[in-house]
Design a protein around this motif. Structure first.
Motif, PDB file in Angstrom:
ATOM      1  N   LEU A 173       0.836  -1.202   0.000  1.00  0.00           N
ATOM      2  CA  LEU A 173       0.000   0.000   0.000  1.00  0.00           C
ATOM      3  C   LEU A 173       0.869   1.250   0.000  1.00  0.00           C
ATOM      4  O   LEU A 173       0.692   2.152  -0.823  1.00  0.00           O
ATOM      5  N   ILE A 177       1.228   4.092  -2.970  1.00  0.00           N
ATOM      6  CA  ILE A 177       0.805   5.471  -2.732  1.00  0.00           C
ATOM      7  C   ILE A 177       1.977   6.432  -2.918  1.00  0.00           C
ATOM      8  O   ILE A 177       1.834   7.492  -3.511  1.00  0.00           O
ATOM      9  N   TYR A 186      -2.794   7.800 -10.596  1.00  0.00           N
ATOM     10  CA  TYR A 186      -3.509   6.564 -10.238  1.00  0.00           C
ATOM     11  C   TYR A 186      -4.164   5.945 -11.461  1.00  0.00           C
ATOM     12  O   TYR A 186      -4.168   4.737 -11.621  1.00  0.00           O
ATOM     13  N   PHE A 197      -2.903  -3.205  -5.206  1.00  0.00           N
ATOM     14  CA  PHE A 197      -3.294  -2.152  -4.263  1.00  0.00           C
ATOM     15  C   PHE A 197      -4.577  -2.533  -3.521  1.00  0.00           C
ATOM     16  O   PHE A 197      -4.634  -2.495  -2.285  1.00  0.00           O
ATOM     17  N   ALA A 201      -5.195  -3.572   0.413  1.00  0.00           N
ATOM     18  CA  ALA A 201      -6.162  -2.919   1.310  1.00  0.00           C
ATOM     19  C   ALA A 201      -7.039  -3.977   1.972  1.00  0.00           C
ATOM     20  O   ALA A 201      -7.346  -3.884   3.169  1.00  0.00           O
ATOM     21  N   PHE A 205      -7.482  -4.872   6.114  1.00  0.00           N
ATOM     22  CA  PHE A 205      -8.702  -4.934   6.911  1.00  0.00           C
ATOM     23  C   PHE A 205      -9.104  -6.358   7.286  1.00  0.00           C
ATOM     24  O   PHE A 205      -9.822  -6.555   8.255  1.00  0.00           O
ATOM     25  N   PHE A 289     -14.638  -3.771  -1.927  1.00  0.00           N
ATOM     26  CA  PHE A 289     -15.507  -3.222  -0.884  1.00  0.00           C
ATOM     27  C   PHE A 289     -16.625  -4.202  -0.545  1.00  0.00           C
ATOM     28  O   PHE A 289     -16.867  -4.516   0.628  1.00  0.00           O
ATOM     29  N   PHE A 292     -16.392  -7.396   1.836  1.00  0.00           N
ATOM     30  CA  PHE A 292     -16.506  -7.373   3.296  1.00  0.00           C
ATOM     31  C   PHE A 292     -17.949  -7.503   3.784  1.00  0.00           C
ATOM     32  O   PHE A 292     -18.189  -7.608   4.973  1.00  0.00           O
ATOM     33  N   ASP A 547      23.729   9.545  -8.536  1.00  0.00           N
ATOM     34  CA  ASP A 547      23.900   8.533  -7.496  1.00  0.00           C
ATOM     35  C   ASP A 547      22.530   7.989  -7.084  1.00  0.00           C
ATOM     36  O   ASP A 547      21.561   8.731  -7.002  1.00  0.00           O
ATOM     37  N   TYR A 607      25.043   4.427  -1.392  1.00  0.00           N
ATOM     38  CA  TYR A 607      24.804   5.009  -2.705  1.00  0.00           C
ATOM     39  C   TYR A 607      25.478   4.184  -3.790  1.00  0.00           C
ATOM     40  O   TYR A 607      26.620   3.784  -3.634  1.00  0.00           O
ATOM     41  N   LYS A 609      27.213   4.565  -7.089  1.00  0.00           N
ATOM     42  CA  LYS A 609      27.828   5.748  -7.698  1.00  0.00           C
ATOM     43  C   LYS A 609      27.381   5.915  -9.146  1.00  0.00           C
ATOM     44  O   LYS A 609      27.135   4.947  -9.864  1.00  0.00           O
TER      45      LYS A 609
ATOM     46  N   MET B   1      29.714  11.273  -3.187  1.00  0.00           N
ATOM     47  CA  MET B   1      29.000  12.550  -3.274  1.00  0.00           C
ATOM     48  C   MET B   1      28.262  12.824  -1.974  1.00  0.00           C
ATOM     49  O   MET B   1      28.496  12.180  -0.957  1.00  0.00           O
ATOM     50  N   ASP B   3      26.201  12.940   1.063  1.00  0.00           N
ATOM     51  CA  ASP B   3      25.424  11.995   1.864  1.00  0.00           C
ATOM     52  C   ASP B   3      24.133  12.638   2.308  1.00  0.00           C
ATOM     53  O   ASP B   3      23.092  12.007   2.363  1.00  0.00           O
ATOM     54  N   PHE B  90      -5.391   9.671   1.957  1.00  0.00           N
ATOM     55  CA  PHE B  90      -5.406   8.210   2.063  1.00  0.00           C
ATOM     56  C   PHE B  90      -5.576   7.747   3.497  1.00  0.00           C
ATOM     57  O   PHE B  90      -6.279   6.781   3.768  1.00  0.00           O
ATOM     58  N   PHE B  94      -8.625   5.350   4.521  1.00  0.00           N
ATOM     59  CA  PHE B  94      -8.457   4.036   5.140  1.00  0.00           C
ATOM     60  C   PHE B  94      -9.066   3.997   6.537  1.00  0.00           C
ATOM     61  O   PHE B  94      -9.665   3.001   6.929  1.00  0.00           O
ATOM     62  N   THR B  97     -12.874   3.881   6.117  1.00  0.00           N
ATOM     63  CA  THR B  97     -13.283   2.565   5.634  1.00  0.00           C
ATOM     64  C   THR B  97     -13.194   1.546   6.761  1.00  0.00           C
ATOM     65  O   THR B  97     -14.102   0.740   6.962  1.00  0.00           O
ATOM     66  N   GLY B  98     -12.084   1.610   7.497  1.00  0.00           N
ATOM     67  CA  GLY B  98     -11.909   0.680   8.619  1.00  0.00           C
ATOM     68  C   GLY B  98     -13.029   0.817   9.631  1.00  0.00           C
ATOM     69  O   GLY B  98     -13.595  -0.169  10.103  1.00  0.00           O
ATOM     70  N   LEU B 101     -16.240  -0.666   8.229  1.00  0.00           N
ATOM     71  CA  LEU B 101     -16.231  -2.136   8.239  1.00  0.00           C
ATOM     72  C   LEU B 101     -16.396  -2.650   9.669  1.00  0.00           C
ATOM     73  O   LEU B 101     -17.185  -3.565   9.925  1.00  0.00           O
ATOM     74  N   SER B 104     -19.972  -2.239  10.670  1.00  0.00           N
ATOM     75  CA  SER B 104     -20.917  -3.186  10.075  1.00  0.00           C
ATOM     76  C   SER B 104     -20.738  -4.579  10.673  1.00  0.00           C
ATOM     77  O   SER B 104     -21.697  -5.317  10.864  1.00  0.00           O
ATOM     78  N   MET B 105     -19.486  -4.942  10.996  1.00  0.00           N
ATOM     79  CA  MET B 105     -19.264  -6.254  11.596  1.00  0.00           C
ATOM     80  C   MET B 105     -19.867  -6.316  13.005  1.00  0.00           C
ATOM     81  O   MET B 105     -20.505  -7.288  13.384  1.00  0.00           O
TER      82      MET B 105
END
Lengths: 624, 115
Positions: A173, A177, A186, A197, A201, A205, A289, A292, A547, A607, A609, B1, B3, B90, B94, B97-98, B101, B104-105
């Motif tokens: 995820l 993102i 997206y 993705f 998700a 869950f 979705f 669930f 680099d 790094y 090079k 180079m 850092d 995001f 999330f 949504t969590g 869910l 609903s559970m």
């Protein structure tokens, strides 16, 4: 640090793989681990089918049969299908979005080792002679009364492997993102990345409920808990709910990446843009979705009442809509295309009718009244094998064949691949189609043997023959892998000739930093667009050669997981032996010690090079 | 180079950042006082309930306490964990949504298992 291959000792190679944080190597390890367990689960399946070959057979005892069906299901779902898909996701998804690694390479490695140790823990039960025997669903009325340590192996082994899965999901995820190349919006992401993705998700869950359920089961069995024991005020139905709240999204976690693979295969080999990209994305999210909202359709006959059954029946049927959208989009992608029937395409073409058949039987079971007839019969077995083998496993074979040259730098033989496909495909339909009728004729699932004279003999015989054909198909696949790796012909960047997404513009296998220069993405099917406009390399760089910052390898994930693995045995033998508790404490202490080692010592990576990158580019003949 | 790469801000950027930090600080202080106030009210309500003061029944105190708790969680997330700022789409998606869910559970459990 050089990316040029040097002759190294065996020990150094093993150490390199044990400490790797490179997403491509971790992907390969996931894939090989998954294939090992796939073969193991397949052998279990063959023994099950041999036992059911003829009536009153006594090849295995009834107890061993229960252990075989439990381990077959658990192994195939948790240790074969998911890790192989994770292998493909790990190896390919960062390439598709133009990233140099996943967001958390260390956690990626930790997830891998937790899967491997969890799988080993679960399967060590065979050597201890106490194997899980309550079905892969492990319903608690059975699981709590099961003798020996079988169910403890199940609970603790899955707990470890499940933790790894959760980490992998979160990692994917964050990667998708945050780490997309410039221009990769997206709605320009390849479908395989999109399905990764959404599946991640779902993992985010769905796996916490499993973790909680398994902890409750472990506490009931080992630490005197009473969550599921009705004589002590618990409720065994709670386990069923928790398990299916996890379990239903789990099947979408499996099928969505397979959908993603097919959505890559069809455009490549029909040489046509994916039809209805936006609706594909929408359908994927919607399936995720709705996944669930349907868990109780596994429990229609528990007695939830007509209202609950009706709600869940309707929700279940709703999922057929976005799935149908996908099927029609695939058909319209092939329609009018210039089709090349290669091995990945064969699997994809075989997938459509097979999966539709599995989907239709799913709708039949989704109708609650009919489910009362079908419940616990071979019809159910036929249904879920049609969706999982006809969907997920065909997807896995398709994806493995498609990306094998990208992951290993070796092309699998097309001829042997076609033999695999036909043996596997015909074997699969032979095994499971007849099982629908076995269900109608009243054969219950999970039975050790059956009596003569019920009309089940020839159907079971056909089914066993089919299973053997599938076995031959898998053996040919393994021969194919070995043969191709012995021949070891080098492959170009895009061995299929019509690659559309970013992974086909870099060498196979890619250098460990993937992209010498981060690519600029100008639309969906980036490489295809560049090639259409006459850019043979398929890439437009978004930055000068400079680099490259890369993470250091680490042995800590391996050690961290080893601690949990040891602690698992301690927890299991805490009650009957004196060493149990100290081992439990020691294992957890060891894990915490490695955690603090990781936290206290900063690892800033290294790094690559600029000069090294330029040298690699020159050797590979690429343009700067 | 190099850092560590150092990025020098221009005076305008510096001023802008300073103004934003000030604004955010103000909001945080206001919210912090509000949270302390809510905690005080909650505490007082419980003391009043324990002292059997008229009007502070169980059915009044518990819902109000839960409401205040929800408000505090919201304030915490939005002002102190910066969910009111840009780039947290995001995280919000999330989390909600969590929550949906989980709700609903839980509803499923209450309605079909425990009812």
């Amino acid at each position: 640090m050089s990316s040029v291959a040097q002759k190294r000792s065996f020990g150094a190679t093993v150490w390199d793989w044990m400490t790797t944080v490179d997403h491509k190597k971790i992907g390969i390890l996931y894939l090989l681990g998954g294939l090992f367990f796939f073969v193991l689960g397949g052998i279990e399946a063959l023994i099950i089918r041999l036992q059911l070959l003829k009536p009153n057979n006594d090849l295995v005892s009834a107890g061993l049969f229960n252990e075989l069906i439990t381990m077959h299901g658990t192994t195939m779902i948790f240790l074969a299908a998911m890790p192989i898909l994770f292998g493909l996701m790990n190896a390919i998804m960062p390439l598709q979005i133009g990233a140099r690694d996943v967001a958390f390479p260390f956690i990626n490695s930790l997830g891998l080792w937790m899967f491997i140790f969890g799988g080993i823990f679960l399967n060590l039960s065979w050597f201890f002679g106490q194997v899980p025997d309550a079905g892969w669903t492990s319903y608690t009325s059975l699981a709590i009364t099961s003798e020996g340590h079988g169910i403890d192996f199940y609970a603790i082994g899955l707990q470890i492997a499940g933790g790894g899965t959760l980490m992998a999901g979160i990692n994917f995820l964050v990667t998708i993102i945050n780490m997309r190349a410039p221009g990769m919006t997206y709605m320009r992401m390849p479908l395989f990345t999109w399905t990764t993705f959404v599946a991640s998700a779902l993992i985010l869950f769905a796996f916490p409920p499993l973790t909680i359920g398994l902890f409750m089961l472990t506490f009931d069995r080992l630490f005197g808990g009473n969550f599921f024991d009705h004589t002590m005020g618990g409720n065994t139905i709670i386990w069923e709910h928790i398990f299916w709240i996890f379990g239903h999204p789990e099947v979408y976690i499996l099928i969505l990446p397979a959908f993603g693979i097919f959505s890559e295969v069809f455009p490549i080999f029909a040489r046509k843009r994916l039809f209805g990209y936006a609706s594909m994305v929408f359908a994927t999210v919607l399936i995720g979705f709705l996944g669930f909202m349907v868990w109780a359709h596994h429990m229609f006959t528990v007695g939830l009442g007509p209202t609950a059954n009706a709600i869940f029946a309707v929700a279940t049927m709703a999922i057929a809509v976005p799935t149908g959208v996908k099927i029609f989009n695939w058909l319209l992608t092939i329609w009018g295309g210039s089709i090349k029937v290669t091995v990945p395409m064969l699997y994809a073409l075989g997938f459509i009718p097979s999966f539709v058949m599995g989907g239709v039987t799913g709708i039949m079971q989704g109708a609650a009244p009919l489910d009362y007839q079908l419940h616990d019969s071979y019809f159910i077995v036929a249904h879920f094998h049609y969706v999982i083998v006809g969907g997920v496993v065909l997807g896995i074979f398709s994806g493995m064949t498609l990306w094998w040259p990208k992951m290993f730098g070796v092309m699998l033989s097309e001829t042997l691949g076609k033999w695999t496909f036909w043996f596997f495909f015909i074997g699969f339909h032979l095994t499971f189609l007849i099982q629908h009728w076995l269900g109608f004729w009243g054969m219950p699932r999970r039975v050790w043997t059956y009596m003569d004279g019920q009309g089940w003999n020839s159907a079971n015989f056909i089914s066993t023959i089919g299973a053997m054909l599938m076995g031959i198909g898998v053996i040919i696949f393994l021969i194919n892998v070995i043969k191709s790796h012995v021949q070891k012909k080098p492959v170009p960047n895009d061995p299929w000739g019509d690659g559309r997404t970013l992974e086909w513009a870099i060498p196979s296998p890619p250098p460990f930093y993937n992209f010498a220069q981060t690519p600029l993405v100008r639309g969906l099917d980036s490489v295809w667009i560049e090639k259409q406009e006459g850019n043979e390399s398929g890439l437009t760089p978004a930055e000068p050669v400079q680099d490259i910052h890369m993470p250091n390898g680490s042995i800590i994930p391996f050690l961290m997981t080893l601690g949990i693995f040891v602690a698992g045995f301690g927890a299991m033998y805490r009650l009957e032996t004196s060493w149990g508790l100290p081992v439990l404490v020691l294992g957890l202490f060891f894990t915490f010690a490695t955690m603090s080692a990781r936290s206290l010592k900063d690892d800033l990576g290294f790094y690559v090079k600029k000069e090294q990158v330029l040298k690699d580019l020159k050797e590979k003949g690429g343009k700067i | 180079m190099a850092d560590i790469q150092i990025y020098k801000k221009s005076p305008v950027e510096y001023e802008l950042e300073k103004r934003r930090a000030k604004k955010s600080m103000q909001a945080q202080i206001i919210m912090f006082s509000l949270m302390i106030f809510l905690t005080l009210v909650s505490f007082t309500m419980v003391v009043a309930f324990n002292a059997d003061i008229l009007g502070f029944s169980k059915y009044f105190v518990i819902p109000i306490l839960l409401l205040f708790a929800a408000v505090q969680v919201g304030l915490q997330l939005y002002y102190f964990m910066h969910m009111n700022e840009k780039g947290h789409g995001f995280a919000k998606l999330f989390m909600y949504t969590g929550m949906l869910l989980a709700f609903s559970m839980l509803l499923g459990y209450i309605v079909i298992t425990w009812w």
